[in-house]
Design an enzyme around this catalytic site. Structure first.
Site, PDB file in Angstrom:
ATOM      1  N   GLY A   1       0.825  -1.199   0.000  1.00  0.00           N
ATOM      2  CA  GLY A   1       0.000   0.000   0.000  1.00  0.00           C
ATOM      3  C   GLY A   1       0.857   1.244   0.000  1.00  0.00           C
TER       4      GLY A   1
ATOM      5  CD  GLU B   1       4.891  -4.129  -3.536  1.00  0.00           C
ATOM      6  OE1 GLU B   1       4.529  -5.288  -3.424  1.00  0.00           O
ATOM      7  OE2 GLU B   1       4.493  -3.363  -4.436  1.00  0.00           O
TER       8      GLU B   1
ATOM      9  CB  CYS C   1       3.787  -1.815  -7.078  1.00  0.00           C
ATOM     10  SG  CYS C   1       2.384  -2.369  -6.129  1.00  0.00           S
TER      11      CYS C   1
END
Lengths: 528, 528
Positions: free
Chosen positions: B239, B263, B300
């Site tokens: 997140g 992460e 991401c």
């Protein structure tokens, strides 16, 4: 030969403030004066380490292994001067220190062999699947590289094996990480000798000077500045719970948090199971007191807690252990501070209404450790948290349980430990099988019919355990598995062959064991 | 089928407070109402997880593998209902979600195969040396066990693959750890469906109910209570940087600190080297914009930064990429909050005097992501930290460098990243060789001639990287290496054979790959 300077890369640095070591056997300060390094010295050392890191981590396994071997040789070359200085600074006997030196050099050589065997790289390759549907699989190759410069805090109780060239230094250097040691102020001369040996090895190996620095000093400010420095990427520490937790807090509160591997506090419970106790109470007592009083009990793995079920066997054990403790000589402790803390810890047990003294050993000279054995009931132990605090030194507490269930309750109530020990005969296996799952969750190493003070340096060793034994139970500070704490994986996707690191190139030029598609590579043949 | 209850072990729990998911494509709340779990539910779930841990971690590799396989099957059994609910809650298209489901079940099955192959145990045995002088060597055997109950925080952007049955859940269950998921409140219905599938698998496998719980809720209090619970031993999170760091702080300040694998934030620099740019600027632009706008850029690994040297090649790239961005449709973002943050991030770049807009994509409906491409000079990027902040969504910034040295300076100035990408031809290899050592220290994965949005689930993958990409660069959240984050080693010294766990028994009854004296065991034969 010992100048009192702090070693920053290839430079000898003198700071204005100084301190002296203390001969604990005589309680007198000894020469020479050592420089008190501080934040300014941390800044220079960290700068050199960061500068050295790219070149050092890029060295081949063979270059790093040869460097570790050379450090071992240079430590041996120091000869008797090292042992004599260490005796003076620690009060430890020559034979113990010679053994510790052998362990230290053996450890460096074991890591050298492990690096040669591919233990640092741990390469993995996954084959491309160009025809896979709906999407082709790319070419993926993984290796491990050093995490970056590592700060190592030397321990007081192993002036060689857990100090300047100790386990953390060996595993960090093996991993390809420059090391900055904060030497323990109790043995600065020993530290300087070993530090100069490492520096010589750095220079003889043609490595960048920043691969190693040794900062001397007593201040918390020094250690704090080292852990807070943004160029430091991991920390190894062996020492007190308060000290370890302080470093963990500093590391966690950095803008970039970093891992701290702190080995802190353990009372190493020993369970004497009923049949073993009935069979050999006196022999157990002799072995126990020998382990308890070894090196004035100044081991992380000292047996500080004995758990047994009430009865004739335990009475025989207590009688025999009491006699052995009474006969045990006082040994000089490492520092006045440790001797003082030991006295306070023993006084707390003496002052507890729940605890009965079984025996005390002989009074000693300055900083003498007078061995101590106490007994209490399991119910009291379960009620009183203070009874499970570590007393660093030759003090142990026997817990008398009413029955097996109470022994299990004591096991469940324990904090995390480095070790847990069972003394048993085949008749005890049913009870042992009930205890084992509990102990696996409490300790890093489980022993049968032995004593915890003795940590083999090898591949299968775990010197670690759940909190508060350490700050990270997923690691060990002894043995080759320790290298993983200072490594991180890097993956290469579709990189041209000539840009790939050798560890993951086709043809396996470094001849490392590699996983290919999850299974051991069957030969050194080129991948398609 | 979706009830809105929170799943605590085998119990369906209804809390008084509720919340609803939002259909981001219409910006309306959707049925049903979901219970807001809080500290009381954490307490029950953590109690069940702790109770389940001893039995669950003691399961054989085959039992755990079959359980993981069954979870995959039960997720597949959910059929279209899962995809339809996920579409409604996330705005993601069906094909993407079907692909993500295949990735999720494939990941569970990969971990099943890895557990069967011994990837959890990693046993090591050192042979006793009874005749060694001066001291014999004892019998030492090591295996890995689960660290304890794990808290997993589902991510918003992968409602299947990084959510309730995502990578962290798969690796923790594979490691033998019970899991408590805090479901992401943006897709509670999807979470419940998958949660019930896992629960079914728990029950069908005859495992203790506490092996899995799913807590639903929006409050920070819920997540904080979960990380603070003393029975939780590790945390997996995907997140925001702020969210990840908040959990890290809670974990570090517990009486017993625990590891957090968060992460968080990555802008995934893409280096367009000069010869590649000269050769194929337009093709690079097409590939880049396709990667940038995929899934509204909500990855991401989205390429948020492009670095190139000024010249005709870069001009061509910018022209082509600008056209492609203008032609790119607006896609619905996952949540109103994410769309809002995207708008603010883009506005910051638009408002910067240092930054020029290259192109914007089409306007969209509610929560539409309007793709954005900007350009700035390297000197400005090096001066202005705000230009390296992640903008989550389809926005990217091109850095124009004066020369190769400036490209290297930009590389050196980067924060930690999940990925770094090089586009190159053989003529670029010299420059690539200068960049690579810098990028290895910055990123977990380095790609050549590809795009970072695509993370293969395999053995050699690293989805991780230095801070702030993650909170611990020594790990990965994708691929079988991820299992190590939830394992700890335990050593057995001189234990009688019948008390040893099967993984380290003589004769290797589980047929696991093992290290004996540091080398692969050559056969399944009994050790002497």
């Amino acid at each position: 030969m010992i100048t009192g300077e702090t070693l920053i890369g290839s430079r000898d640095v003198t700071a204005p403030a100084t301190f002296r070591a203390v001969d604990p056997a005589r309680n007198v300060a000894i020469e020479p004066a050592f420089s008190e390094a501080g934040p300014a010295e941390v800044d220079v050392a960290a700068g050199l380490a960061a500068e050295a890191f790219p070149a050092y981590r890029a060295t081949s396994p063979e270059v790093r292994a040869a460097f570790l071997d050379l450090i071992a040789l240079r430590i041996e070359t120091l000869g008797d001067a090292l042992i004599e200085r260490a005796m003076l600074e620690t009060g430890l006997p020559a034979a113990r220190l010679a053994g510790e030196r052998a362990r230290t050099t053996g450890q460096l050589r074991l890591f050298a062999s492990w690096v040669r065997a591919g233990g640092a790289d741990e390469p993995r390759l996954d084959s491309p699947l160009p025809d896979r549907m709906p999407l082709p699989r790319v070419d993926l190759r993984l290796r491990h590289i050093g995490i970056g410069p590592v700060a190592v805090f030397g321990a007081s109780n192993f002036p060689l094996a857990f100090s300047v060239a100790g386990g953390d230094t060996a595993s960090a250097l093996a991993a390809g990480c420059p090391v900055i040691v904060k030497g323990h102020p109790a043995h600065p001369g020993t530290s300087e000798l070993v530090g100069r040996a490492i520096r010589d090895a750095v220079q003889e190996s043609g490595l960048p000077e920043g691969v190693f620095s040794l900062l001397t000093g007593r201040s918390n400010e020094l250690g704090g500045a080292l852990v807070a420095d943004p160029r430091i990427k991991a920390v190894g520490f062996t020492g007190s719970r308060a000290g370890g937790l302080a470093l963990c807090r500093i590391a966690a509160n950095r803008p970039e948090p970093i891992p701290v591997f702190a080995e802190m506090s353990s009372i190493n419970p020993v369970f004497l199971l009923p049949a073993a106790l009935a069979e050999r109470a006196e022999a157990l007592a002799a072995g126990f007191v020998s382990s308890l009083t070894l090196g004035a009990g100044q081991f992380c793995t000292n047996p500080g807690l004995v758990i047994a079920i009430a009865g004739a066997g335990l009475d025989r054990f207590l009688a025999a252990a009491g006699k052995a403790v009474e006969a045990a000589p006082a040994a000089t402790m490492l520092t006045p501070g440790i001797a003082d803390a030991y006295g306070k810890g023993v006084a707390t047990l003496e002052g507890s209404a729940e605890v009965t003294e079984v025996a005390r050993g002989a009074e000693g000279g300055p900083n003498g450790c007078r061995p101590a054995l106490f007994v209490t009931e399991a119910a009291a132990f379960l009620r009183e948290p203070v009874l499970s605090h570590e007393v660093f030194g030759a003090s142990s507490l026997v817990i008398r349980c009413a029955a097996a269930d109470e022994m299990l309750a004591v096991a469940r109530a324990l904090e995390g430990q480095l070790t847990a020990t069972l003394h048993l005969t085949p008749a005890d296996h049913t009870l042992a099988a009930r205890l084992l799952p509990v102990l696996e969750e409490k300790a890093g190493r489980i022993l049968a019919n032995g004593w915890p003070t003795g940590v083999e340096v090898c591949h299968a060793m775990v010197h670690g355990g759940p909190f508060p034994a350490t700050s990270d139970p997923r690691s060990t500070s002894v043995g080759t598995l320790a290298i993983r704490r200072f490594l991180r994986p890097v993956c290469y996707q579709d990189l041209p062959e000539n840009l790939l690191p050798a560890a993951v190139q086709a043809g396996n030029p470094l001849r490392l064991p590699r996983l290919v598609d999850g299974a051991p590579e069957t030969s050194g043949e080129a991948r398609p």
